[in-house]
Design a protein around this motif. Structure first.
Motif, PDB file in Angstrom:
ATOM      1  N   SER A  36       1.124  -1.282   0.282  1.00  0.00           N
ATOM      2  CA  SER A  36       0.221  -0.497   0.301  1.00  0.00           C
ATOM      3  C   SER A  36       0.749   1.218  -0.081  1.00  0.00           C
ATOM      4  O   SER A  36       0.795   2.475  -0.972  1.00  0.00           O
ATOM      5  CB  SER A  36      -1.008   0.107   1.396  1.00  0.00           C
ATOM      6  OG  SER A  36      -2.062   1.062   1.153  1.00  0.00           O
ATOM      7  N   ALA A  37       2.093   1.039   0.564  1.00  0.00           N
ATOM      8  CA  ALA A  37       2.767   2.856   1.367  1.00  0.00           C
ATOM      9  C   ALA A  37       3.406   2.698  -0.298  1.00  0.00           C
ATOM     10  O   ALA A  37       3.708   3.721  -1.133  1.00  0.00           O
ATOM     11  CB  ALA A  37       3.903   2.690   2.279  1.00  0.00           C
ATOM     12  N   ALA A  38       3.895   1.813  -0.793  1.00  0.00           N
ATOM     13  CA  ALA A  38       4.682   1.101  -2.526  1.00  0.00           C
ATOM     14  C   ALA A  38       3.580   2.244  -3.336  1.00  0.00           C
ATOM     15  O   ALA A  38       4.488   3.191  -4.105  1.00  0.00           O
ATOM     16  CB  ALA A  38       4.894   0.537  -2.434  1.00  0.00           C
ATOM     17  N   ASN A  39       2.654   1.946  -3.148  1.00  0.00           N
ATOM     18  CA  ASN A  39       1.913   2.134  -4.081  1.00  0.00           C
ATOM     19  C   ASN A  39       1.425   4.128  -4.106  1.00  0.00           C
ATOM     20  O   ASN A  39       1.520   4.820  -5.157  1.00  0.00           O
ATOM     21  CB  ASN A  39       0.575   1.710  -3.951  1.00  0.00           C
ATOM     22  CG  ASN A  39       0.239   0.529  -5.173  1.00  0.00           C
ATOM     23  OD1 ASN A  39       1.612  -0.619  -5.839  1.00  0.00           O
ATOM     24  ND2 ASN A  39      -0.106  -1.130  -4.543  1.00  0.00           N
ATOM     25  N   LYS A  40       1.588   4.197  -2.850  1.00  0.00           N
ATOM     26  CA  LYS A  40       0.953   5.345  -2.509  1.00  0.00           C
ATOM     27  C   LYS A  40       2.237   6.440  -2.443  1.00  0.00           C
ATOM     28  O   LYS A  40       2.024   7.612  -2.985  1.00  0.00           O
ATOM     29  CB  LYS A  40       0.861   5.675  -0.955  1.00  0.00           C
ATOM     30  CG  LYS A  40       0.119   7.166  -0.475  1.00  0.00           C
ATOM     31  CD  LYS A  40      -0.500   6.849   0.552  1.00  0.00           C
ATOM     32  CE  LYS A  40      -1.119   8.459   1.539  1.00  0.00           C
ATOM     33  NZ  LYS A  40      -2.360   8.562   1.762  1.00  0.00           N
ATOM     34  N   GLN A  48      10.194   2.556  -0.529  1.00  0.00           N
ATOM     35  CA  GLN A  48      10.873   1.534  -1.970  1.00  0.00           C
ATOM     36  C   GLN A  48      11.526   0.653  -1.182  1.00  0.00           C
ATOM     37  O   GLN A  48      11.576  -0.397  -1.138  1.00  0.00           O
ATOM     38  CB  GLN A  48      10.859   1.978  -3.332  1.00  0.00           C
ATOM     39  CG  GLN A  48       9.645   2.548  -3.875  1.00  0.00           C
ATOM     40  CD  GLN A  48       8.440   2.586  -3.962  1.00  0.00           C
ATOM     41  OE1 GLN A  48       8.363   1.365  -4.678  1.00  0.00           O
ATOM     42  NE2 GLN A  48       7.748   2.625  -3.886  1.00  0.00           N
ATOM     43  N   TRP A  49      12.578   1.146  -0.156  1.00  0.00           N
ATOM     44  CA  TRP A  49      13.987   0.287  -0.336  1.00  0.00           C
ATOM     45  C   TRP A  49      13.059  -0.327   1.489  1.00  0.00           C
ATOM     46  O   TRP A  49      13.354  -2.040   1.319  1.00  0.00           O
ATOM     47  CB  TRP A  49      14.438   1.544   0.518  1.00  0.00           C
ATOM     48  CG  TRP A  49      15.822   0.860   1.335  1.00  0.00           C
ATOM     49  CD1 TRP A  49      16.653  -0.003   1.159  1.00  0.00           C
ATOM     50  CD2 TRP A  49      15.452   0.399   2.935  1.00  0.00           C
ATOM     51  NE1 TRP A  49      17.717  -0.190   2.164  1.00  0.00           N
ATOM     52  CE2 TRP A  49      16.583  -0.176   3.564  1.00  0.00           C
ATOM     53  CE3 TRP A  49      14.356   1.507   3.886  1.00  0.00           C
ATOM     54  CZ2 TRP A  49      17.562  -0.216   4.845  1.00  0.00           C
ATOM     55  CZ3 TRP A  49      14.714   0.952   4.919  1.00  0.00           C
ATOM     56  CH2 TRP A  49      16.057   0.273   5.278  1.00  0.00           C
ATOM     57  N   ALA A  50      12.156   0.193   1.880  1.00  0.00           N
ATOM     58  CA  ALA A  50      11.696  -0.623   3.050  1.00  0.00           C
ATOM     59  C   ALA A  50      10.988  -1.632   2.836  1.00  0.00           C
ATOM     60  O   ALA A  50      11.009  -3.134   3.155  1.00  0.00           O
ATOM     61  CB  ALA A  50      10.806   0.442   4.280  1.00  0.00           C
ATOM     62  N   ALA A  51       9.825  -1.144   1.370  1.00  0.00           N
ATOM     63  CA  ALA A  51       9.310  -3.159   0.736  1.00  0.00           C
ATOM     64  C   ALA A  51      10.236  -3.622  -0.044  1.00  0.00           C
ATOM     65  O   ALA A  51      10.523  -4.742   0.635  1.00  0.00           O
ATOM     66  CB  ALA A  51       8.387  -2.029  -0.026  1.00  0.00           C
ATOM     67  N   GLY A  52      11.727  -3.446  -0.211  1.00  0.00           N
ATOM     68  CA  GLY A  52      12.021  -4.377  -0.979  1.00  0.00           C
ATOM     69  C   GLY A  52      12.776  -4.765   0.126  1.00  0.00           C
ATOM     70  O   GLY A  52      13.060  -6.622   0.035  1.00  0.00           O
ATOM     71  N   SER A  53      13.228  -4.725   1.390  1.00  0.00           N
ATOM     72  CA  SER A  53      13.896  -5.100   2.251  1.00  0.00           C
ATOM     73  C   SER A  53      12.943  -5.812   3.079  1.00  0.00           C
ATOM     74  O   SER A  53      13.562  -7.272   3.485  1.00  0.00           O
ATOM     75  CB  SER A  53      13.883  -3.850   3.599  1.00  0.00           C
ATOM     76  OG  SER A  53      15.559  -2.972   2.745  1.00  0.00           O
TER      77      SER A  53
END
Length: 131
Positions: A36-40, A48-53
């Motif tokens: 959700s955050a990456a899309n928002k 994006q880094w946090a999602a990847g991590s």
């Protein structure tokens, strides 16, 4: 999640929640918030880094690479984004694609060199042509 309710347009709140959910072993919720955050916030390198991590931690390397690629697009000189992308590509067996991102990360932040050398050592053990 209270901080997100109060300030829904502040990307850092999402990152801290994702990290807290991961630490509490609530991976499904962490993944939902990460997506959700990456899309928002597609232009937030931090999100994006946090999602990847998060996806690196669960060993979903192709998805991790996709988020790290977005982080690099958002901030091309980010050491952590390039290093994350290098790691994700390396773990997915795409060593040649990983190398330029490791090099860029090492140039941007000398502290990443040690981890890069470990990865290079693993390649050498495999008698990989890049080593």
């Amino acid at each position: 999640s209270e901080s997100i309710r109060i300030s829904p347009n502040f990307p850092d709140h999402y990152v801290f929640l994702i990290q807290a959910l991961h630490d509490q072993k609530e991976l499904a919720r962490a993944e939902r918030y990460a997506t959700s955050a990456a899309n928002k916030f597609p232009s937030s390198e931090f999100v994006q880094w946090a999602a990847g991590s998060l996806y690196m931690h669960v060993k979903n390397y192709p998805v991790a690479a996709r988020y790290f690629e977005a982080a690099v697009r958002a901030k091309p000189d980010s050491s952590r984004a390039n290093f994350g992308l290098g790691q994700a590509l390396y773990e997915a067996g795409q060593e040649e694609k990983a190398l330029p991102h490791f090099v860029k990360a090492c140039k941007a932040d000398a502290s990443t060199q040690e981890t890069f050398y470990v990865a290079a050592g693993k390649l050498k053990q495999k008698s990989h042509p890049l080593a």
